[in-house]
Design a protein around this motif. Structure first.
Motif, short mmCIF file in Angstrom:
data_model
loop_
_atom_site.label_atom_id
_atom_site.label_comp_id
_atom_site.label_asym_id
_atom_site.label_seq_id
_atom_site.Cartn_x
_atom_site.Cartn_y
_atom_site.Cartn_z
N SER A 456 0.84 -1.20 0.00
CA SER A 456 0.00 0.00 0.00
C SER A 456 0.87 1.26 0.00
N ALA A 457 1.96 1.23 0.75
CA ALA A 457 2.86 2.39 0.77
C ALA A 457 3.58 2.54 -0.56
N LEU A 458 4.01 1.41 -1.16
CA LEU A 458 4.64 1.48 -2.49
C LEU A 458 3.69 2.11 -3.50
N ARG A 459 2.42 1.72 -3.47
CA ARG A 459 1.45 2.26 -4.44
C ARG A 459 1.24 3.75 -4.23
N ARG A 460 1.28 4.21 -2.97
CA ARG A 460 1.16 5.66 -2.72
C ARG A 460 2.36 6.40 -3.29
N ALA A 461 3.54 5.77 -3.23
CA ALA A 461 4.72 6.40 -3.81
C ALA A 461 4.57 6.56 -5.32
N PHE A 462 4.10 5.51 -5.99
CA PHE A 462 3.88 5.61 -7.44
C PHE A 462 2.81 6.66 -7.75
N ALA A 463 1.74 6.70 -6.94
CA ALA A 463 0.67 7.67 -7.18
C ALA A 463 1.17 9.10 -7.03
N LEU A 464 1.98 9.34 -6.00
CA LEU A 464 2.50 10.70 -5.81
C LEU A 464 3.45 11.09 -6.94
N ARG A 465 4.24 10.13 -7.41
CA ARG A 465 5.19 10.44 -8.47
C ARG A 465 4.47 10.88 -9.76
N ARG A 466 3.24 10.43 -9.95
CA ARG A 466 2.47 10.86 -11.12
C ARG A 466 1.92 12.27 -10.95
N ARG A 467 2.19 12.88 -9.80
CA ARG A 467 1.81 14.27 -9.54
C ARG A 467 3.09 15.05 -9.25
N PRO A 468 3.82 15.41 -10.28
CA PRO A 468 5.18 15.96 -10.10
C PRO A 468 5.21 17.23 -9.25
N VAL A 469 4.20 18.06 -9.33
CA VAL A 469 4.21 19.29 -8.52
C VAL A 469 4.15 18.94 -7.04
N GLU A 470 3.26 18.00 -6.68
CA GLU A 470 3.15 17.60 -5.28
C GLU A 470 4.40 16.83 -4.84
N TRP A 471 4.93 15.97 -5.71
CA TRP A 471 6.17 15.26 -5.37
C TRP A 471 7.28 16.25 -5.02
N ARG A 472 7.43 17.26 -5.88
CA ARG A 472 8.50 18.23 -5.65
C ARG A 472 8.26 19.00 -4.35
N ALA A 473 7.02 19.29 -4.02
CA ALA A 473 6.72 20.00 -2.77
C ALA A 473 7.11 19.16 -1.55
N VAL A 474 6.78 17.86 -1.60
CA VAL A 474 7.15 16.97 -0.49
C VAL A 474 8.67 16.86 -0.40
#
Length: 506
Positions: A456-474
């Motif tokens: 479940s945590a791995l899938r959240r990582a992939f999901a966030l990576r598909r949102r580059p603006v949010e990934w970069r903010a984190v």
């Protein structure tokens, strides 16, 4: 307050390192010194330690127990097998200038490789004597062996120093100087438990060998000695301090820790910015920071090349830098690798440990060539390469007293994926919607120690990576966090102040 602190440990980076204890011993003493403490390390004279120390100052004999002027029967007994009486040599760590005492004991420390385990992976047969002498030397220094420098505090780290507190308890009955004592637990799972038949050789009076002393299921526990006989106990994160008072994480000593809970403090470890800084790290160049991440993209390409991974900038690159053990939760990892690769991810693993986990990960690498890479062993330079170049660092631990790897990951913009235990729970905030919204998210956190939880945590990582603006903010938020040793040092000074006698007091 400017206390004199005798800091007793078994390893220090960069001279000798088997784990996080060495990093703590490298970072905390200078931070204490910067706040005004007078800190001197006491270390066993392992060959790699001796090589990194410049002798400077006196040499002192360390008389064995039962010698004139010492309580009869207290302290290790000199034996012909270990040659002449041990001695202490003063010096400074050549690279940092940190003052040290090195304990030389012929026959005990002059060996290469791991200081705790022989080439077959078993504890050295004389481990009890090795670290009894370290504790005895600490107790003698603490009570005035070197009259020109009397420590106010003896601060011992992990089971290797546990007997220091039992010896100090006995010596204090007759000594003119009695230091305050602090014992830090870095990992309660490693306890230094030995056969009770060693008691005469270690100079442990019968009066200490009972349920409320250092007896542990009919054996001697060095860890329990530190827990019972120190003035204060610290451990390396607030959550771990709570966890070890319960049966699940207490490793059989939770009852002792509950008894002493009023004297137990959780102080989060720090990160040495001189060693782990993506802008200045000589092992990661060109450097980078949160506002200029071109260097991180280059670090990723270097890591892929170094470990034989396909050079894909778009791959979500997961990493492990760890002992490969069930304690680290890495028995779960082989079961999620196929899905990780199917989703377009890659995996770089640096570590060694459990043979079954190594075999399973090697099979994953063979099944997914150029997408999964395993390097067995430990290499400090490669560790920096992995942490700097990866996108995510995995710590699915069963328990984790503090963890430093997730702190290194945050500093380098490598988002930690962790289980909510110990220091991992104290330092990583999950990328849930509400945490993304308020800007506090810094990684991926799961609770259940099982494959579904990790997936479940791995899938959240992939999901966030598909949102580059949010990934970069984190990523930027994680890189902005600071876990400096100056904060930890200030907390330790408060503990020292609490255990020292009041001015003008008894």
């Amino acid at each position: 307050m400017k206390p004199k602190v005798l800091y007793v440990c078994s390893e220090v980076f960069p001279l000798l390192k088997t784990g996080g204890l060495a990093d703590v011993s490298a970072g905390l003493p200078p931070a204490l010194t910067a706040l005004g403490a007078d800190v001197r390390l006491l270390l066993p004279a392992f060959p790699r330690v001796v090589e990194g120390v410049t002798p400077e100052g006196p040499t002192l004999l360390v008389p064995p127990g039962g010698s004139p002027g010492l309580p009869a029967g207290v302290g290790p007994q000199a034996t012909s097998a270990h040659g002449p009486t041990p001695w202490l040599r003063a010096g400074r760590i050549t690279e940092s200038g940190t003052p040290v005492w090195l304990l030389h004991a012929p026959g005990l420390y002059e060996r290469g490789g791991n200081p705790y385990l022989d080439p077959s992976g078993q504890p050295w047969p004389d481990s009890a004597e090795q670290f009894a002498w370290l504790g005895w030397a600490a107790a003698l220094l603490g009570t005035g062996l070197h009259a020109a420098w009397l420590p106010d505090i003896v601060h011992g780290h992990d089971w290797h120093t546990g007997l220091a507190f039992a010896y100090l308890r006995e010596l204090a009955r007759t000594a003119e100087h009695r230091p305050a004592t602090v014992f830090t637990v870095h990992n309660l799972a490693y306890q230094g438990v030995f056969n009770a038949g060693l008691r005469p050789r270690l100079g442990l009076p019968d009066g200490l060998f009972h349920l409320q002393g250092l007896e542990f299921h009919g054996q001697i526990s060095f860890m329990k000695a530190g827990l019972k006989y120190s003035d204060a106990i610290t451990t390396v994160s607030p959550t771990y301090a709570r966890e070890i008072t319960g049966a699940e994480q207490g490793c059989g000593l939770d009852g002792v820790l509950r008894q002493r809970q009023a004297h137990l403090h959780g102080i989060l470890n720090g990160v040495d910015d001189a060693v782990w800084n993506p802008q200045t790290d000589p092992l990661v160049q060109p450097g980078f920071d949160a506002g200029h991440l071109d260097g991180k993209a280059r670090a990723k390409a270097r890591l892929q090349q170094r470990m034989g991974l396909e050079p894909r900038a778009d791959a979500l690159l997961f990493s492990v830098v760890s002992r490969l053990t069930e304690q680290k939760g890495l028995h779960l990892l082989p079961a999620v690798v196929d899905e990780l690769v199917q989703r377009g991810g890659q995996l770089a693993v640096l570590g060694s440990g459990d043979a079954a986990i190594e075999r399973a990960l090697r099979a994953c690498a063979q099944r997914h060539p150029a997408q999964v890479a395993l390097t067995v062993g430990y290499d400090e330079a490669l560790a920096h390469t992995v942490i700097a170049g990866a996108d995510v660092i995995l710590l699915p631990s069963r328990f984790e007293p503090c963890g430093l790897t997730q702190l290194y990951g945050l500093r380098y913009g490598t988002l930690p994926l962790v289980r909510a235990v110990g220091g991992l729970a104290d330092t990583v905030v999950d990328c849930s919607l509400e945490n993304l919204d308020d800007g506090s998210a810094s990684g991926f956190v799961f609770r259940d120690l099982d494959v579904p939880g990790l997936l479940s945590a791995l899938r959240r990582a992939f999901a966030l990576r598909r949102r580059p603006v949010e990934w970069r903010a984190v990523q930027r938020h994680g890189m902005s966090l600071r876990f400096g040793w100056e904060r930890a040092a200030a907390d330790y000074l408060r503990v020292y102040t609490a255990v020292l006698p009041s001015p003008g007091g008894p």
